[in-house]
Design an enzyme around this catalytic site. Structure first.
Site, mmCIF file in Angstrom:
data_model
loop_
_atom_site.group_PDB
_atom_site.id
_atom_site.type_symbol
_atom_site.label_atom_id
_atom_site.label_comp_id
_atom_site.label_asym_id
_atom_site.label_seq_id
_atom_site.Cartn_x
_atom_site.Cartn_y
_atom_site.Cartn_z
ATOM 1 N N ASP A 72 0.912 -1.257 0.105
ATOM 2 C CA ASP A 72 -0.022 -0.201 -0.145
ATOM 3 C C ASP A 72 0.845 1.251 0.161
ATOM 4 O O ASP A 72 1.553 1.388 1.135
ATOM 5 C CB ASP A 72 -0.955 0.078 1.435
ATOM 6 N N LYS A 108 2.852 11.531 -3.652
ATOM 7 C CA LYS A 108 1.784 10.704 -4.530
ATOM 8 C C LYS A 108 1.065 11.725 -5.087
ATOM 9 O O LYS A 108 -0.001 11.509 -5.942
ATOM 10 C CB LYS A 108 1.034 9.835 -3.431
ATOM 11 N N GLU A 119 -7.408 0.572 -3.968
ATOM 12 C CA GLU A 119 -7.246 0.516 -2.723
ATOM 13 C C GLU A 119 -8.482 0.026 -1.943
ATOM 14 O O GLU A 119 -8.524 -0.875 -1.057
ATOM 15 C CB GLU A 119 -6.740 1.998 -2.009
ATOM 16 N N ASP A 177 -12.834 5.189 2.143
ATOM 17 C CA ASP A 177 -11.274 5.436 1.946
ATOM 18 C C ASP A 177 -10.817 6.786 2.060
ATOM 19 O O ASP A 177 -10.839 7.356 0.986
ATOM 20 C CB ASP A 177 -10.682 4.531 0.774
#
Lengths: 653, 169
Positions: free
Chosen positions: A9, A71, A172, A194
């Site tokens: 992850d 990211k 994810e 999420d």
């Protein structure tokens, strides 16, 4: 012996690695015993690179040499909003690379975003290897479900640079649902909420024993826990300005101290009703006075600071529920993912929205890596227990057509793998080639979508406009790779491309980077000067009129859309005319089928700057025939000037 | 992993262009949505490329081809409006596949037809009725709607409008 593949992850703030062996899933801790590792990379003066929590501690001392939240930038164009935003708040230097890419300049060295992310991946790889005691070369890496293809490809590149074979880029929330439902024989509908450090995703899934079907996924790649920190940070900074008359935002060290304090305060509020924020030495002003900051913050004050951000997530949830054709009452469970979901203010809001308590037996920081590990095991090991993931594509895939428009070929939330075709035709008489431009996004205006790539298709029969059929087929395979084929059904002539993107690295870049020992410190920046055919070909560029194509909705359903001059319209507006006007009317507010072309966006009337080089519709045949091969380039150049896209163009030449 | 025999994969890949979506998913043409979902899951368990990773490239390529078509079938059949458009296409012998954009255009057209009338006479009387409704002449509206329905007795939309007008009266 069974092959080993880990699940990683790769988060905005923290990363986590897990492995499934003998039907047992383990999160692998780093040398400090921590299950998650900060996604932060610090560059020391001696050239060494540190990744993880030690690097994070370095931010306060050397903010300009420490890269966090990379990211948020990966797979983005330099001109995107997110990059501008990052430039405003990041102490490290963000610069423009070749083909509108983003580079980070640290200690006079340039790094691409995949290289930075690769350092984090490599750290996770090493953590796993230290724990397992053997080399690990295969991984499933997760990304936010709402990541576009550029961001996915760039993440895949990061894995490759780190010496990993990336078996799959997995969403994810899908990974989280897999970890939740794996091996339990459930028949349930669940929502995965999420909220990560930098992105928000909501997915609705139907679990049928070993099949995990995503019904809908929606998201916001501009919203995450970092934004919650920023709200506290802004408050602290504003109060500081009011009190002392100096702005701590202008001092990178002071800024990072406030940022750190804001994050700590947010985390503290997960556990305590009230926290104290105290920074004894925010900054030293002229005269040597050391200014400090001290205040308390309680949960309700924090809640009022972030309420609108939380509400934004529920707007996205509304959309996902609607797309999946369900109401919150149809859901058997809600799974929370991401560190920020530990905040009581979010838990409560989520509970209110879904009218049920979220699942308590899921660790929001580890569940994604665990799901990735389960999938990784099933991809390398035929003996692994069964699970089939049926995911969806998160964004419309579109093709650019005449008039600056983008027609959807595969709509968002369509299950994959899938293949879909639409028929198009030429825009001008005796057109020799068309440019197939591929976009991802939800806008009918081409430029408002993410450009994935483009290629030229020629060799079809030359005929009057509208008489040539061009079938464009989009294919998304189980790996999420997009393939686009253009074909002339009459001649069988075809051209295709596997979309490779400007956000990612070119093959040459990649080779250069991989030549170096991937476990060593990444050395020179890999930025060839425009010699890179792959990225050059896919950078955004205006399209000349005689490369345009037009949607042809015909034969199969009786609608005949032809491009004609509409006499009633002003200034010779071009319009798609249908013999079935009622159908058109019904769709005029819709994205399907028909469209009104605005010539002001591209072409004809817009190009009066240099009329000589341009080809009016009626004369196209003559001009093109006379000029043969040159005609297209002339048009291309002149339209570039007219569209004032010259900024973009200079680098392409 | 799927335990499907390679021969079965090859056989299906060979005839896939000759199957309609119902045949592909082993469904009756009147199958309920829940049965369609079940069939989609079952077929995916068997033919999804991930479930057949132990097979060679060629067979997995065929699995991918089957999977793509299965997804397409599922997308069309699970949506009542797309399914209606597809059933009409099958009935008219106009092909066994339907692209999603094509289905969307077709059901948009169906909607319009339903709302404005399928026949010239139906459309004409409905337009008159609509004008009546605008000026609240319920008696005339009722008559015109009844006329429209003599040309299109099956129109649910006209029927609904007639009910509304009756209530107004």
């Amino acid at each position: 012996m069974a092959e080993i593949a880990v699940g990683i992850d790769l988060g905005t703030s923290n990363s986590c690695v897990a492995l499934m062996r003998n039907d047992k899933i383990d999160v692998l801790p780093n040398t400090y015993g921590e299950h998650t590792t900060a996604s932060v990379v610090a560059f020391a003066e001696d050239g060494s690179i540190t990744v993880g929590n030690a690097a994070k501690a370095n931010i306060i001392h050397e903010p300009e040499n420490t890269v966090s939240s990379s990211k948020r930038l990966i797979g983005r164009y330099f001109f995107s909003e997110e990059v501008k935003k990052a430039q405003a708040i990041c102490a490290y230097e963000i610069i423009e690379g070749a083909n509108h890419g983003v580079r980070i300049n640290i200690r006079d060295e340039e790094f691409s975003l995949p290289e930075i992310s690769a350092m984090v991946v490599r750290e996770m790889k090493q953590i796993a290897e230290a724990k397992i005691g053997e080399p690990i070369t295969k991984a499933v890496i997760t990304v936010p479900a709402y990541f576009n293809d550029n961001q996915r490809q760039a993440t895949k590149d990061a894995g490759k640079i780190a010496g990993m074979e990336v078996l799959r880029i997995l969403n994810e929330p899908t990974a989280a649902a897999l970890a939740y439902g794996f091996g339990r024989g459930l028949n349930q509908r669940v929502a995965v909420y999420d909220l990560g450090g930098g992105t928000f995703d909501i997915s609705v899934l139907e679990i049928g024993r070993d099949v995990f079907e995503v019904l809908a996924t929606c998201g916001d790649t501009f919203l995450g826990g970092d934004d919650f920190d920023d709200r506290i940070l802004d408050l602290l900074a504003d109060e500081f300005v009011a009190k002392h008359g100096v702005n701590p935002r202008n001092d990178p060290y002071a800024f990072e101290k406030l940022k750190f304090a804001a994050e700590q305060a947010k985390k503290g509020l997960s556990l305590e009703e009230e926290v104290e924020i105290r920074i004894p030495d925010v900054m030293t002003v002229e005269g040597g006075e050391c200014l400090s900051l001290q205040r308390t913050m309680n949960r309700s004050e924090f809640a009022s600071l972030v309420q609108d951000l939380i509400q934004r997530t529920f707007k996205v949830c509304d959309e996902a529920m609607q797309q999946s054709d369900l109401t919150t009452r149809d859901l058997d469970g809600v799974i929370l993912v991401g560190g920020p979901t530990r905040l009581p203010v979010i838990r409560k809001a989520v509970q209110d929205y879904f009218q049920q308590e979220p699942k308590a037996d899921v660790d929001p920081d580890e569940v994604v890596a665990m799901g990735a590990a389960i999938h990784a095991a099933s991809l390398v090991n035929a003996e692994a227990p069964d699970s089939v993931l049926l995911d969806v594509t998160p964004l419309d895939l579109r093709i650019g057509v005449a008039g600056g428009l983008a027609e959807p070929v595969i709509e968002r939330n369509t299950p994959v793998p899938i293949e879909q075709s639409r028929r198009f035709t030429t825009f001008q008489d005796f057109q020799e080639s068309v440019k197939i431009r591929v976009y991802q996004g939800d806008s009918r205006t081409d430029s408002e979508n993410e450009m994935l790539g483009q290629f030229e298709f020629s060799g079809f029969a030359k005929a009057r406009r509208g008489e040539v059929n061009i079938d464009v087929t989009f294919e998304i395979d189980a790996d999420g790779i997009v393939n686009v084929t253009a074909a002339d059904p009459a001649t069988g002539q075809a051209a295709s491309t596997s979309i490779s993107l400007s956000g990612g690295l070119s093959d040459e870049d990649m080779e250069k980077i991989l030549e170096q020992d991937p476990t060593a410190r990444v050395a020179a920046a890999a930025t060839p000067d425009g010699s890179d055919s792959r990225t050059a070909a896919s950078a955004p560029a205006p399209v000349a009129a005689d490369e345009e194509i037009v949607l042809l909705e015909e034969t199969h359903d009786g609608i005949d859309l032809d491009l004609e001059i509409d006499d009633d319209a002003n200034d010779g507006d071009l319009e798609l005319i249908s013999d079935d006007l009622s159908a058109l009317a019904a769709e005029s507010n819709d994205s399907a089928g028909s469209s009104v072309i605005d010539p002001n966006a591209v072409s004809i009337s817009d190009l009066d700057g240099e009329p000589d080089e341009l080809v009016p519709l009626g004369n196209a045949a003559v001009e093109v025939n006379v000029n043969e091969g040159n005609a297209r380039e002339d048009l291309f150049d002149s339209s570039n000037k007219d569209l004032s896209a010259d900024d973009d163009e200079t680098e392409l030449e | 992993m799927s335990d499907v025999a390679p021969l079965e994969i090859q056989a299906l890949a060979k005839i896939i262009d000759e199957l309609d979506y119902y045949q592909l998913l082993h469904l009756e043409t009147n199958a309920e949505v829940s049965a369609i979902k079940k069939a989609f899951h079952a077929t995916s368990r068997t033919f999804h490329p991930d479930a057949n990773r132990h097979l060679g490239d060629e067979l997995r390529e065929e699995c991918a081809r089957i999977s793509k078509r299965v997804t397409e079938a599922y997308c069309v059949l699970r949506d009542p409006r797309r399914r209606k458009a597809y059933d009409a296409k099958l009935g008219g012998n106009e092909g066994l596949r339907m692209q999603l954009a094509e289905a969307k255009a077709a059901h948009a057209r169906q909607d319009t037809e339903e709302r404005q009338g399928r026949t010239p006479q139906g459309r004409q009387f409905y337009q008159k009725a609509a004008q009546d409704i605008a000026r609240q002449d319920w008696t005339s509206a009722q008559q015109n709607l009844k006329m429209a329905m003599t040309f299109e007795p099956e129109s649910a939309f006209f029927k609904e409008k007639l009910e509304e007008v009756r209530k107004q009266k």
